[in-house]
Write a protein that holds these residues in place. Sequence first.
Motif, PDB file in Angstrom:
ATOM      1  N   ASN A  34       0.812  -1.220   0.000  1.00  0.00           N
ATOM      2  CA  ASN A  34       0.000   0.000   0.000  1.00  0.00           C
ATOM      3  C   ASN A  34       0.846   1.271   0.000  1.00  0.00           C
ATOM      4  O   ASN A  34       0.338   2.351  -0.312  1.00  0.00           O
ATOM      5  CB  ASN A  34      -0.935   0.018   1.208  1.00  0.00           C
ATOM      6  CG  ASN A  34      -0.211  -0.191   2.518  1.00  0.00           C
ATOM      7  OD1 ASN A  34       0.311  -1.281   2.768  1.00  0.00           O
ATOM      8  ND2 ASN A  34      -0.173   0.831   3.358  1.00  0.00           N
ATOM      9  N   ILE A  35       2.130   1.170   0.343  1.00  0.00           N
ATOM     10  CA  ILE A  35       2.982   2.364   0.363  1.00  0.00           C
ATOM     11  C   ILE A  35       4.059   2.321  -0.725  1.00  0.00           C
ATOM     12  O   ILE A  35       4.931   3.186  -0.764  1.00  0.00           O
ATOM     13  CB  ILE A  35       3.648   2.552   1.743  1.00  0.00           C
ATOM     14  CG1 ILE A  35       4.452   1.311   2.132  1.00  0.00           C
ATOM     15  CG2 ILE A  35       2.612   2.883   2.803  1.00  0.00           C
ATOM     16  CD1 ILE A  35       5.251   1.484   3.414  1.00  0.00           C
ATOM     17  N   THR A 108       1.568  10.571   0.260  1.00  0.00           N
ATOM     18  CA  THR A 108       0.735   9.511   0.815  1.00  0.00           C
ATOM     19  C   THR A 108      -0.527  10.122   1.411  1.00  0.00           C
ATOM     20  O   THR A 108      -0.553  11.305   1.771  1.00  0.00           O
ATOM     21  CB  THR A 108       1.470   8.712   1.913  1.00  0.00           C
ATOM     22  OG1 THR A 108       1.847   9.600   2.976  1.00  0.00           O
ATOM     23  CG2 THR A 108       2.705   8.027   1.351  1.00  0.00           C
ATOM     24  N   GLU A 164      -1.232   4.519   5.917  1.00  0.00           N
ATOM     25  CA  GLU A 164      -1.058   5.417   4.785  1.00  0.00           C
ATOM     26  C   GLU A 164      -1.005   4.637   3.475  1.00  0.00           C
ATOM     27  O   GLU A 164      -0.589   3.481   3.434  1.00  0.00           O
ATOM     28  CB  GLU A 164       0.210   6.256   4.965  1.00  0.00           C
ATOM     29  CG  GLU A 164       0.142   7.172   6.187  1.00  0.00           C
ATOM     30  CD  GLU A 164       1.294   8.156   6.229  1.00  0.00           C
ATOM     31  OE1 GLU A 164       2.251   7.975   5.445  1.00  0.00           O
ATOM     32  OE2 GLU A 164       1.228   9.104   7.028  1.00  0.00           O
ATOM     33  N   TYR A 165      -1.449   5.309   2.433  1.00  0.00           N
ATOM     34  CA  TYR A 165      -1.478   4.715   1.101  1.00  0.00           C
ATOM     35  C   TYR A 165      -0.821   5.676   0.123  1.00  0.00           C
ATOM     36  O   TYR A 165      -1.105   6.874   0.133  1.00  0.00           O
ATOM     37  CB  TYR A 165      -2.918   4.442   0.660  1.00  0.00           C
ATOM     38  CG  TYR A 165      -3.646   3.447   1.529  1.00  0.00           C
ATOM     39  CD1 TYR A 165      -3.730   2.111   1.172  1.00  0.00           C
ATOM     40  CD2 TYR A 165      -4.248   3.854   2.719  1.00  0.00           C
ATOM     41  CE1 TYR A 165      -4.401   1.195   1.974  1.00  0.00           C
ATOM     42  CE2 TYR A 165      -4.920   2.945   3.525  1.00  0.00           C
ATOM     43  CZ  TYR A 165      -4.990   1.619   3.141  1.00  0.00           C
ATOM     44  OH  TYR A 165      -5.652   0.723   3.941  1.00  0.00           O
ATOM     45  N   PHE A 209      -4.615   3.696  -5.785  1.00  0.00           N
ATOM     46  CA  PHE A 209      -4.316   3.217  -4.441  1.00  0.00           C
ATOM     47  C   PHE A 209      -4.643   1.726  -4.372  1.00  0.00           C
ATOM     48  O   PHE A 209      -5.639   1.278  -4.946  1.00  0.00           O
ATOM     49  CB  PHE A 209      -5.150   3.959  -3.396  1.00  0.00           C
ATOM     50  CG  PHE A 209      -4.840   5.428  -3.284  1.00  0.00           C
ATOM     51  CD1 PHE A 209      -3.768   5.870  -2.526  1.00  0.00           C
ATOM     52  CD2 PHE A 209      -5.626   6.369  -3.933  1.00  0.00           C
ATOM     53  CE1 PHE A 209      -3.475   7.222  -2.412  1.00  0.00           C
ATOM     54  CE2 PHE A 209      -5.351   7.728  -3.828  1.00  0.00           C
ATOM     55  CZ  PHE A 209      -4.269   8.154  -3.065  1.00  0.00           C
ATOM     56  N   VAL A 211      -5.633  -1.390  -1.912  1.00  0.00           N
ATOM     57  CA  VAL A 211      -6.130  -1.762  -0.585  1.00  0.00           C
ATOM     58  C   VAL A 211      -6.329  -3.274  -0.549  1.00  0.00           C
ATOM     59  O   VAL A 211      -6.575  -3.904  -1.580  1.00  0.00           O
ATOM     60  CB  VAL A 211      -7.454  -1.037  -0.250  1.00  0.00           C
ATOM     61  CG1 VAL A 211      -7.255   0.467  -0.225  1.00  0.00           C
ATOM     62  CG2 VAL A 211      -8.547  -1.407  -1.236  1.00  0.00           C
TER      63      VAL A 211
END
Length: 243
Positions: A34-35, A108, A164-165, A209, A211
């Motif tokens: 995700n980062i 982010t 955070e993404y 993004f 998830v």
Amino acid sequence: MSNDFKHLPTDVYLFGVDFPNIGDAQTPQYRAINIEKDLTSLEELKNIRPMSRLPIAINLGEESAALWATDDLGRLHVLGDSTQKNQKTNINQVLALRSPVHELAEKTYKLSFPEWSMLTELAIGAQSKARPIKKACADLASILGNLKAYGGEQTLNSLEKKVEYAVTEVKRSQLAPKYEAGTQVLTDEQVTYNKWYDSVLEDKPIRGFIVPTFSFLAVAFSTDEYDLAVVDVKCFDEETSTH
């Protein structure tokens, strides 16, 4: 093909996928994709799907707090207040998709995923305010900051976790394959996905993004006679052929 079904290079999506397990079946550990800003070289990352019609709260508790939502193709849009009627349902809308999200100023973002019903109630309560969406975000942050666990002892403040993404890039070969018609006709959603998939270029990255997606199992009993029933759920390990 309608332009509504076409991918544009400026589009930003919300994607869902099973995160790669870098542990084992007994002690799974998931890679924090995700980062990561570029996932195009992660070949084991497969079956990525756009997440459609989901509301998203960004950076709650901060000055940059705002609401987004995805359309039928998972593309991000600004979510704003509305007093118009939905043309399909003829029902007054409280929230509506506004301009597409194309430019992202921050590296982010902290994303939360409230339910539509909760956002609608908050938006109705904030309609008389000068900045109704900002007021709804503040109310949502207050609610999330005071959630209590079962028994009321532990505070379940999802804002404290600060997950955070980052906007990342994926490629067409990592997307879930197109739906194929079998014994039943494809649904409208499946047809829409297939048209969008065809519009994605093979040699160009797609921004969005990422998830995690989850699978849930619900067991329902027909009578009260099963009040003390115990359900044993086992996982089958394909490598060892054991449960």
